[in-house]
Design an enzyme around this catalytic site. Structure first.
Site, PDB file in Angstrom:
ATOM      1  N   HIS A 115      -3.549  -5.019   9.295  1.00 35.88           N
ATOM      2  CA  HIS A 115      -4.417  -5.254   8.139  1.00 35.88           C
ATOM      3  C   HIS A 115      -5.461  -6.307   8.461  1.00 35.88           C
ATOM      4  O   HIS A 115      -6.611  -6.206   8.043  1.00 35.88           O
ATOM      5  CB  HIS A 115      -3.601  -5.650   6.912  1.00 35.88           C
ATOM      6  CG  HIS A 115      -2.992  -4.463   6.228  1.00 35.88           C
ATOM      7  ND1 HIS A 115      -1.799  -3.917   6.601  1.00 35.88           N
ATOM      8  CD2 HIS A 115      -3.451  -3.678   5.214  1.00 35.88           C
ATOM      9  CE1 HIS A 115      -1.531  -2.858   5.852  1.00 35.88           C
ATOM     10  NE2 HIS A 115      -2.526  -2.686   5.001  1.00 35.88           N
ATOM     11  N   ARG A 128       9.459  -3.513   8.254  1.00 35.48           N
ATOM     12  CA  ARG A 128       8.348  -2.860   7.573  1.00 35.48           C
ATOM     13  C   ARG A 128       8.815  -1.539   6.972  1.00 35.48           C
ATOM     14  O   ARG A 128       9.925  -1.085   7.236  1.00 35.48           O
ATOM     15  CB  ARG A 128       7.195  -2.601   8.538  1.00 35.48           C
ATOM     16  CG  ARG A 128       7.477  -1.517   9.563  1.00 35.48           C
ATOM     17  CD  ARG A 128       6.331  -1.327  10.532  1.00 35.48           C
ATOM     18  NE  ARG A 128       5.263  -0.534   9.941  1.00 35.48           N
ATOM     19  CZ  ARG A 128       4.372   0.174  10.662  1.00 35.48           C
ATOM     20  NH1 ARG A 128       4.448   0.174  11.984  1.00 35.48           N
ATOM     21  NH2 ARG A 128       3.435   0.858  10.088  1.00 35.48           N
ATOM     22  N   HIS A 184      -0.550  -7.632  11.119  1.00 33.82           N
ATOM     23  CA  HIS A 184      -1.510  -7.600  12.223  1.00 33.82           C
ATOM     24  C   HIS A 184      -2.602  -6.566  11.995  1.00 33.82           C
ATOM     25  O   HIS A 184      -3.790  -6.870  12.094  1.00 33.82           O
ATOM     26  CB  HIS A 184      -0.777  -7.306  13.530  1.00 33.82           C
ATOM     27  CG  HIS A 184      -1.690  -6.910  14.653  1.00 33.82           C
ATOM     28  ND1 HIS A 184      -2.460  -7.822  15.329  1.00 33.82           N
ATOM     29  CD2 HIS A 184      -1.980  -5.703  15.184  1.00 33.82           C
ATOM     30  CE1 HIS A 184      -3.188  -7.181  16.235  1.00 33.82           C
ATOM     31  NE2 HIS A 184      -2.914  -5.896  16.172  1.00 33.82           N
ATOM     32  N   TYR A 236      -9.646   2.302  18.251  1.00 27.85           N
ATOM     33  CA  TYR A 236     -10.992   2.009  18.759  1.00 27.85           C
ATOM     34  C   TYR A 236     -12.043   2.876  18.103  1.00 27.85           C
ATOM     35  O   TYR A 236     -13.188   2.465  17.936  1.00 27.85           O
ATOM     36  CB  TYR A 236     -11.012   2.118  20.288  1.00 27.85           C
ATOM     37  CG  TYR A 236     -10.277   0.944  20.847  1.00 27.85           C
ATOM     38  CD1 TYR A 236     -10.806  -0.330  20.721  1.00 27.85           C
ATOM     39  CD2 TYR A 236      -9.019   1.069  21.390  1.00 27.85           C
ATOM     40  CE1 TYR A 236     -10.114  -1.432  21.139  1.00 27.85           C
ATOM     41  CE2 TYR A 236      -8.314  -0.027  21.813  1.00 27.85           C
ATOM     42  CZ  TYR A 236      -8.862  -1.283  21.684  1.00 27.85           C
ATOM     43  OH  TYR A 236      -8.168  -2.373  22.081  1.00 27.85           O
TER      44      TYR A 236
HETATM   45  C1  HEM Z   1      -5.640  -4.528  -1.198  1.00 25.29           C
HETATM   46  C2  HEM Z   1      -5.580  -4.459   0.124  1.00 25.29           C
HETATM   47  C3  HEM Z   1      -4.408  -3.840   0.810  1.00 25.29           C
HETATM   48  C4  HEM Z   1      -3.083  -4.044   0.552  1.00 25.29           C
HETATM   49  C5  HEM Z   1      -2.472  -4.990  -0.452  1.00 25.29           C
HETATM   50  C6  HEM Z   1      -2.345  -3.199   1.433  1.00 25.29           C
HETATM   51  C7  HEM Z   1      -0.983  -3.112   1.444  1.00 25.29           C
HETATM   52  C8  HEM Z   1      -0.243  -2.313   2.263  1.00 25.29           C
HETATM   53  C9  HEM Z   1       1.179  -2.242   2.262  1.00 25.29           C
HETATM   54  C10 HEM Z   1       2.111  -3.031   1.349  1.00 25.29           C
HETATM   55  C11 HEM Z   1       1.535  -1.369   3.236  1.00 25.29           C
HETATM   56  C12 HEM Z   1       2.948  -0.943   3.578  1.00 25.29           C
HETATM   57  C13 HEM Z   1       3.647  -1.841   4.506  1.00 25.29           C
HETATM   58  C14 HEM Z   1       5.063  -1.395   4.699  1.00 25.29           C
HETATM   59  O1  HEM Z   1       5.753  -0.985   3.751  1.00 25.29           O
HETATM   60  O2  HEM Z   1       5.509  -1.434   5.843  1.00 25.29           O
HETATM   61  C15 HEM Z   1       0.335  -0.873   3.826  1.00 25.29           C
HETATM   62  C16 HEM Z   1       0.273   0.039   4.856  1.00 25.29           C
HETATM   63  C17 HEM Z   1      -0.902   0.448   5.478  1.00 25.29           C
HETATM   64  N1  HEM Z   1      -2.192   0.039   5.158  1.00 25.29           N
HETATM   65 FE1  HEM Z   1      -2.715  -1.216   3.671  1.00 25.29          FE
HETATM   66  N2  HEM Z   1      -3.212  -2.497   2.221  1.00 25.29           N
HETATM   67  C18 HEM Z   1      -4.494  -2.888   1.869  1.00 25.29           C
HETATM   68  C19 HEM Z   1      -5.666  -2.468   2.440  1.00 25.29           C
HETATM   69  C20 HEM Z   1      -5.731  -1.654   3.536  1.00 25.29           C
HETATM   70  C21 HEM Z   1      -6.940  -1.353   4.227  1.00 25.29           C
HETATM   71  C22 HEM Z   1      -8.330  -1.867   3.864  1.00 25.29           C
HETATM   72  C23 HEM Z   1      -6.597  -0.523   5.253  1.00 25.29           C
HETATM   73  C24 HEM Z   1      -7.473   0.098   6.303  1.00 25.29           C
HETATM   74  C25 HEM Z   1      -8.676   0.512   6.087  1.00 25.29           C
HETATM   75  C26 HEM Z   1      -5.166  -0.303   5.188  1.00 25.29           C
HETATM   76  C27 HEM Z   1      -4.448   0.499   6.038  1.00 25.29           C
HETATM   77  C28 HEM Z   1      -3.076   0.668   6.006  1.00 25.29           C
HETATM   78  C29 HEM Z   1      -2.333   1.520   6.893  1.00 25.29           C
HETATM   79  C30 HEM Z   1      -2.909   2.391   8.014  1.00 25.29           C
HETATM   80  C31 HEM Z   1      -0.966   1.381   6.556  1.00 25.29           C
HETATM   81  C32 HEM Z   1       0.211   2.017   7.263  1.00 25.29           C
HETATM   82  C33 HEM Z   1       0.958   2.958   6.456  1.00 25.29           C
HETATM   83  C34 HEM Z   1       2.318   3.185   7.041  1.00 25.29           C
HETATM   84  O3  HEM Z   1       3.005   2.235   7.507  1.00 25.29           O
HETATM   85  O4  HEM Z   1       2.750   4.342   6.999  1.00 25.29           O
HETATM   86  N3  HEM Z   1      -4.667  -1.000   4.129  1.00 25.29           N
HETATM   87  N4  HEM Z   1      -0.751  -1.468   3.222  1.00 25.29           N
END
Ligand code: HEM
Ligand SMILES: [Cu+2]
Lengths: 272, 540
Positions: B368, B429, B366, B219
């Site tokens: 994202h 994930r 969700h 939030y």
């Molecule tokens: C080009 C755009 C983006 C792509 C392709 C992308 C892709 C990913 C991928 C592949 C994961 C890991 C999922 C996994 O292995 O379980 C991830 C995790 C995450 N992403 Fe992104 N993301 C993008 C943009 C963003 C944006 C804009 C935010 C927030 C401002 C964000 C926040 C996060 C967070 C908080 C995680 C969690 C990390 C974790 O599981 O430890 N992402 N993202």
């Protein structure tokens, strides 16, 4: 702003907000702690208080509190953390060097075996320590090796582990031509729940208690993998290695053993 | 009146710069674990990247946006110079230093613990201390928001606090309190172990502390966007805010109900009793209320704008909206993504339904959609709206701005819809590698490839965003006029004390935290048999 004006039940915002919050809390607490446990007779609570404690998260005695079934084999009693023997003293290494003379006939004077006994030079200290504890307790048995561990004291085990881990990993006796990396070694087999070998065994990361494998004899590696798979060797804590080995095909076992045996031992350890 | 423009610009620029870097990492992650690429051969690289991506996107980027926007609101809504500018700069530099301090060990592979810390996994102490510095820097901002409001109140006794500032301060208080959970986890549990003072850690207690932070932090991310809905959108499209009171109620509700629900993040954990899980699950249902209030009020405000522009009919007014206006476009996209994301959220919050998607790619899909989509697109809108006032130069080209927003929207849908789908199929994930040749997972291959295509669209949009902001600095100077917020339909003359102050609501927030968290935390903290040995990641 006056606090007295705000925090009074004459202030309708205050009374409604507090009333709603408290009401909701009581309602959900009654539902979560009293009503819902009652609706689940299969959980077999002794009485209301028992159900209440369980919903609050207090551990309870399991209903069928009989004897823990005895398993057919001894499990390892060793306790390892990633800090086990991390910083041995010079004296300890020195005492270990003296003790190691007893081991040299089989494990080699420099900790590099000329037969199919495992190399010990440069092995992780925690591994040597744990394996010796297991041979001594009977959790791991081997007709040739077990007698040599039987009479070691705790301190002797620590010392000899410190000594061998301090030795450099000299080129092993077994190098052959380089094999290509087998799939199971680099990828593991995710759908069978098998992580890449190197994610525990050191080339990617070392998980405490996982031995260094590069340069060991092929026959030894293969025999260990088969022993884990068949359940003959059971000293791995929480079945870490049995779970892997049981999922391997005989061909994968051959490939992995041949691959690790052919690897030069001087690859940098992940944690060095 | 925006006086401290440099301060505000510094916050936004550092936020968007790290956002750009982390975006590249996100796209890389999506690509390498898709069937379009063989395999990086070393999962370590994936987790290194994931830790950096999550830490930046979750902690650094939104915090800086909230802070920069908060300073802008303080000066323009209260019409007074920011008090404590030096402190504000100190907070900013703490965040810069903290972010760098955290990212260096991550880059070196010494802290691949993921942004949720994952104890008993323990990485380099510098990573955690860096995160703590980021939080401390943001706490300075919280204090400044409170001080500035107090200064204003003294000069304007009894007057209604402008809505933008009211919401902004509510958000800052929420953040101050919710960050305490993770701070306790870091300071009392993780950092002592990372420094080698202890070798065991109570992972269950740590997870409960983290859940204290994890819901309400969402939030905190979202509040700048909600503020923009209420105070930027109606003004930007030539309408009026439908109800000032409704807006205040929404932010108050966020303050009160965001906290006592975090245990819904530990539904699958054994260390918390089912009774408390039920209480938190039931309270979670309440957080839909402020969002529904907001959707209603903003739709009504938008309709007012349309009717003022001559829109007619039950739905015909929608055509009369200024669709060429980037803010209009952004809010429409944001609502569509909020709608889909919210529908998915109903599944996550239910104790039973959650078990089917727990720890699957559904969850990443969700958040994202909601966070990267609905919320971040409003961050873009805030930047576009503020930029001319901060730089004194117009945006280079509105068509380019609209293209950027369209790309973000399309990219987010193309990325996240298949992402949800593979989650339902059971794809876990946080895994570095999937063997798509295996029949059990082969059906996911096409969907994951689609997500990877979406990731490239998002990357293009993100880079375009940065390009537009950079280019605007080179435009000719213009006078953007005073920075203003939207006017309500009925001018606000007086507001009940309860809706013009925070005491009751902060007290309730803390009170409910005590009732809903007190017992689980106390029992875990006082037991002596719940610690496990730490597992160090390349830390020595
Ligand atoms: C080009 C755009 C983006 C792509 C392709 C992308 C892709 C990913 C991928 C592949 C994961 C890991 C999922 C996994 O292995 O379980 C991830 C995790 C995450 N992403 Fe992104 N993301 C993008 C943009 C963003 C944006 C804009 C935010 C927030 C401002 C964000 C926040 C996060 C967070 C908080 C995680 C969690 C990390 C974790 O599981 O430890 N992402 N993202
Ligand atoms: Cu949550």
């Amino acid at each position: 702003m006056s606090t007295r004006e705000l925090f009074t039940f004459r202030n309708s915002y205050f009374s409604v907000a507090v009333g709603l919050a408290a009401g909701l809390f009581v309602l959900t607490a009654v539902a979560g702690f009293v009503v819902l446990p009652r609706l689940q007779p299969e959980l077999k609570y002794a009485d209301l208080w028992d159900a209440f404690c369980s919903a609050a998260g207090l551990p309870r005695r399991s209903v069928s509190s009989g004897e823990i079934p005895k398993s057919a084999h001894r499990s390892s009693e060793a306790v390892l953390t990633s800090m086990t023997l991390a910083h041995p003293s010079q004296e300890s290494i020195g005492r270990g060097a003296t003790l190691a003379q007893r081991c040299a006939i089989c494990h080699g004077p420099t900790g590099i075996s000329r037969a199919d006994s495992p190399n010990l030079a440069g092995q992780y200290a925690a591994v040597i320590y744990k394996e010796l504890l297991d041979f001594r307790s009977g959790a791991r048995t081997n007709a040739v090796m077990s007698p040599f561990a039987a009479n070691l004291s705790d301190r002797e085990i620590t010392d000899v582990a410190a000594y061998y881990s301090y030795l450099p990993r000299l080129p092993a006796f077994h190098p052959v031509e380089q094999h290509p990396k087998p799939r199971v070694v680099i990828y593991g087999a995710p759908m069978r729940g098998i992580a890449p070998c190197g994610s525990c065994h050191g080339s990617l990361d070392n998980k405490t208690g996982s031995p260094w494998l590069e340069g060991q004899s092929e026959a030894y590696l293969k025999a260990q993998l088969q022993a884990f798979a068949s359940g003959q060797r059971t000293n791995d804590i929480s079945q870490q290695m049995r779970n892997v080995a049981r999922g391997l095909t005989p061909q994968e076992i051959d490939e992995a053993a041949a691959y690790y045996a052919s690897q030069p031992p001087e690859i940098i350890k992940a944690t060095d | 009146m925006l006086v401290n423009r440099k301060l505000i610009l510094a916050h936004f620029w550092f936020a968007f710069a790290v956002f750009g870097l982390a975006l590249c990492l996100g796209a890389w992650q999506m690509f390498v674990r898709s069937p379009l690429y063989t395999w990086i051969s070393n999962p370590e690289w994936y987790y290194r990247s994931l830790t950096a991506h999550g830490t930046v996107m979750g902690y650094v980027f939104p915090t800086l946006v909230a802070m920069g926007f908060g300073y802008a609101i303080t000066e323009s809504a209260l019409q007074q110079r920011l008090v404590g500018v030096r402190w504000a700069w100190a907070g900013f530099w703490l965040i810069v230093i903290g972010a760098i301090m955290a990212m260096v060990p991550v880059a070196l592979g010494r802290a691949s613990v993921l942004y949720t810390f994952y104890p008993p996994l323990i990485g380099s102490p510098f990573y955690y201390i860096g995160v703590v510095l980021v939080v401390v820097g943001s706490w300075i901002w919280v204090a400044l928001m409170s001080v500035n409001l107090r200064v204003w109140r003294r000069a304007h006794p009894g007057e209604p606090v402008p809505l933008a500032m009211f919401a902004n301060v509510a958000g800052s208080y929420l953040w101050a309190w919710t960050a305490v959970g993770a701070a306790l986890e870091l300071l009392l549990q993780i950092i002592p172990v990372a420094l080698g003072l202890k070798t065991t850690i109570d992972a269950g207690l740590a997870r409960v502390f983290f859940s204290w932070t994890l819901h309400a932090i969402v939030y905190f991310w979202l509040i700048p966007s909600y503020i923009a809905y209420y105070v930027i959108v109606p003004r930007a499209i030539g309408g009026r805010l439908y109800s000032d009171t409704m807006a205040r109620l929404a932010f108050i509700l966020f303050l009160v109900v965001a906290m006592p629900i975090g245990i819904h993040h530990t539904f699958a954990d054994p260390e918390v009793g089912a009774g408390f899980k039920f209480i938190h699950s039931a309270f979670t249902a309440l957080v839909a209320v402020p969002t529904l209030l907001t959707v209603f009020t903003i739709c009504a405000s938008v309709e007012i704008a349309a009717r003022l522009r001559g829109g007619r009919g039950a739905l015909g007014w929608i055509r009369a909206l200024p669709w060429q206006n980037p803010i209009m476009l952004a809010v429409a996209f944001s609502f569509v993504m909020l709608g889909f994301g919210g529908a998915g959220g109903l599944i996550n919050m239910s104790y039973q339904l959650d078990t089917t998607i727990h720890n699957t790619q559904w969850i990443t899909g969700h958040f994202h959609l909601i966070f990267g989509g609905a919320i971040v697109i409003m961050y873009f809108a805030i930047a576009y709206d503020l930029w001319p006032h901060l730089t004194g130069r117009a945006l280079p080209n509105l068509a380019l701005v609209r293209t950027q927003l369209w790309l973000w929207f399309i990219g987010m849908i193309v990325t996240t819809f298949p992402w949800h789908w593979v989650g339902i199929l059971g794809m876990p994930r946080r895994m570095a590698y999937y063997d798509y040749s295996n029949p059990a997972i082969a059906p996911e291959a096409l969907s994951v490839s689609l997500s990877a295509v979406g990731a490239l669209i998002l990357l293009a949009s993100g880079l375009l965003f940065l390009f537009i902001l950079i280019r605007s600095h080179a435009q000719g100077a213009t006078e953007a006029g005073a920075y203003r917020f939207s006017m309500p339909v009925h001018p606000v003359r007086s507001v009940p004390l309860a809706l013009n102050s925070f005491a009751i609501w902060v007290a309730l927030m803390i009170g409910l935290t005590v009732t809903n968290y007190g017992y689980p935390i106390l029992t875990l903290a006082t037991r002596h048999d719940t610690s496990v040995p730490a597992v160090y990641v390349g830390a020595h």
